[in-house]
Design an enzyme around this catalytic site. Structure first.
Site, PDB file in Angstrom:
ATOM      1  N   ASP A 278       0.835  -1.211   0.000  1.00 52.99           N
ATOM      2  CA  ASP A 278       0.000   0.000   0.000  1.00 52.99           C
ATOM      3  C   ASP A 278       0.867   1.257   0.000  1.00 52.99           C
ATOM      4  OD1 ASP A 278       0.798  -0.737   2.628  1.00 52.99           O
ATOM      5  OD2 ASP A 278      -0.765   0.506   3.528  1.00 52.99           O
TER       6      ASP A 278
ATOM      7  N   GLU B  90       0.011  -1.017   5.997  1.00 47.08           N
ATOM      8  CA  GLU B  90       1.095  -0.452   6.791  1.00 47.08           C
ATOM      9  C   GLU B  90       0.902   1.051   6.938  1.00 47.08           C
ATOM     10  OE1 GLU B  90       4.959   1.185   8.058  1.00 47.08           O
ATOM     11  OE2 GLU B  90       3.831   1.703   6.282  1.00 47.08           O
TER      12      GLU B  90
HETATM   13 ZN   LIG Z   1       6.791   2.412   4.147  1.00 46.94          ZN
END
Ligand SMILES: [Zn+2]
Length: 393
Positions: A77, A142
């Site tokens: 992501d 994340e």
């Molecule tokens: Zn990163």
């Protein structure tokens, strides 16, 4: 065009704004499946927040007790682009200008992911039957809340008794040149919300009220003094800055100029080293507040525990790989915010973060020097070579 650059561009073309993976893990998984990796998706996210996690493993030729598992870890992501009109070229159209590759995720961290996979391909081409067990851990959560990503994979592996011996996280850690800095640890983070109670009243009749700001002031001075003296930690640590206590928000008052407030709310955060624990810091703060006779409530939130990988097999292999590829003596650092390495450190004793220059991450016109893409892949490949050598023949 190099295979690493080609794969990086393929990934950047996918608009995988967190938590959407946009097919990135499938592209990477297919490359690994061809090399004999077993692919597994480990998911637990709610239906309205779709997180994609991939755990890919290729068992080594050594006996199960003798092999060592080296995992590359990262996220597919990316953060949102920000205003498109401010980008010099479309963030999801990989574009070359002046020796640089532009696009969202160019540094954080699609180039690292491409370099992981091509490094593994190159390693297996030269060493078709390694004693090392190879693994890749990917998440698409994340940059968001990070509740359904790496932490879920690590908990699943822990429950199954699966072991990771060495882990390289591809976060962008370099300052000016690829390889000039790696992270061999990260500080922990813990927040507190303190409410100091007083008695609201008219400013003109202070004897009928109790001002919580005035009551808190001496305690505040004492907490700041501990900070200035570097006094939170049990001892100093060569790898960490001293633990720091910082106020982020402080609020009291009704808005009127003639009212003593009834309460003061103070938000603060610790960034702490492995020389402190959440319990030691909480006890210390409470002791200061109690010593000043404050009437208060205090709520704590632990955002992440600190970890440290002292120089050993993995740090040595990475330092050597960087030296061989770039001639740089890399600097070990534990600075910066938290990363998913905090979750991995719970199931893996040796974790380092090594990736591209971080100057443009999360910014408009994120970019990476094209020459450093191949270097990064070679550093990862050389690290695998060195770890394989440690297992002997
Ligand atoms: Zn990163």
């Amino acid at each position: 065009m190099s295979r690493t650059l080609q794969l990086a561009e393929q990934l950047i073309s996918r608009p995988s704004v967190t938590p959407d993976d946009a097919g990135c893990q499938q592209i990477l998984g297919e490359r690994l499946a061809r090399l004999g990796f077993r692919l597994e998706s480990i998911e637990s996210s709610p239906a309205d927040f779709r997180v994609t996690n991939l755990w890919a493993v290729r068992p080594g030729a050594a006996e199960p007790q003798a092999t060592r598992t080296v995992a590359f870890a990262g996220h597919t992501d990316v953060v949102p682009t920000g205003p498109l009109e401010q980008w010099s070229s479309h963030p999801f159209t990989p574009t070359h200008r002046g020796g640089k590759l532009y696009g969202r995720g160019a540094c954080d961290m699609k180039t690292s992911l491409a370099a992981f996979v091509v490094a593994i391909e190159d390693f297996l081409a030269a060493t078709p039957d390694p004693r090392l067990t190879l693994a890749l851990l990917l998440t698409s959560d994340e940059e968001g809340p990070a509740l359904d990503g790496t932490v879920v994979v690590c908990n699943t592996l822990a429950a199954r008794g699966e072991r990771i011996d060495y882990c390289i996280v591809g976060e962008p850690t370099a300052v000016e040149r690829c390889g000039d800095m790696i992270k061999n640890g990260r500080r922990g983070t813990m927040s507190g919300k303190l409410t100091v109670k007083g008695v609201q009243g008219h400013i003109a009749y202070p004897h009928l009220a109790k001002n919580p700001v005035h009551a808190f002031a001496p305690a505040l001075a004492e907490l700041v003094a501990i900070n200035a003296a570097g006094g939170w930690d049990a001892a100093s640590n060569a790898y960490f800055q001293p633990t720091s206590w910082q106020i982020s928000n402080i609020h009291a008052g009704t808005g009127a100029s003639n009212v003593i407030p009834g309460a003061a709310v103070i938000d603060f955060n610790f960034r702490f080293s492995t020389e402190s624990t959440p319990e030691s810091l909480q006890a210390r703060v409470q002791a200061v507040l109690d010593a000043h006779g404050l009437d208060y409530t205090l709520a704590w939130t632990i955002g992440g525990l600190p970890f440290l990988t002292t120089p050993g097999e993995l740090v040595g292999a990475v330092q050597g790989a960087i030296r061989d590829e770039t001639g740089i003596e890399t600097e070990l650092s534990t600075s910066g915010g938290t990363s998913d390495a905090r979750f991995i450190a719970k199931i893996c004793k040796q974790v380092v973060e090594l990736g591209p220059v971080n100057a443009s991450i999360h910014k408009i016109d994120e970019h990476i020097a094209v020459a450093e893409i191949e270097q990064l892949k070679n550093i990862y490949k050389r690290t695998l070579d060195r770890l394989e050598t440690l297992l002997g023949v």
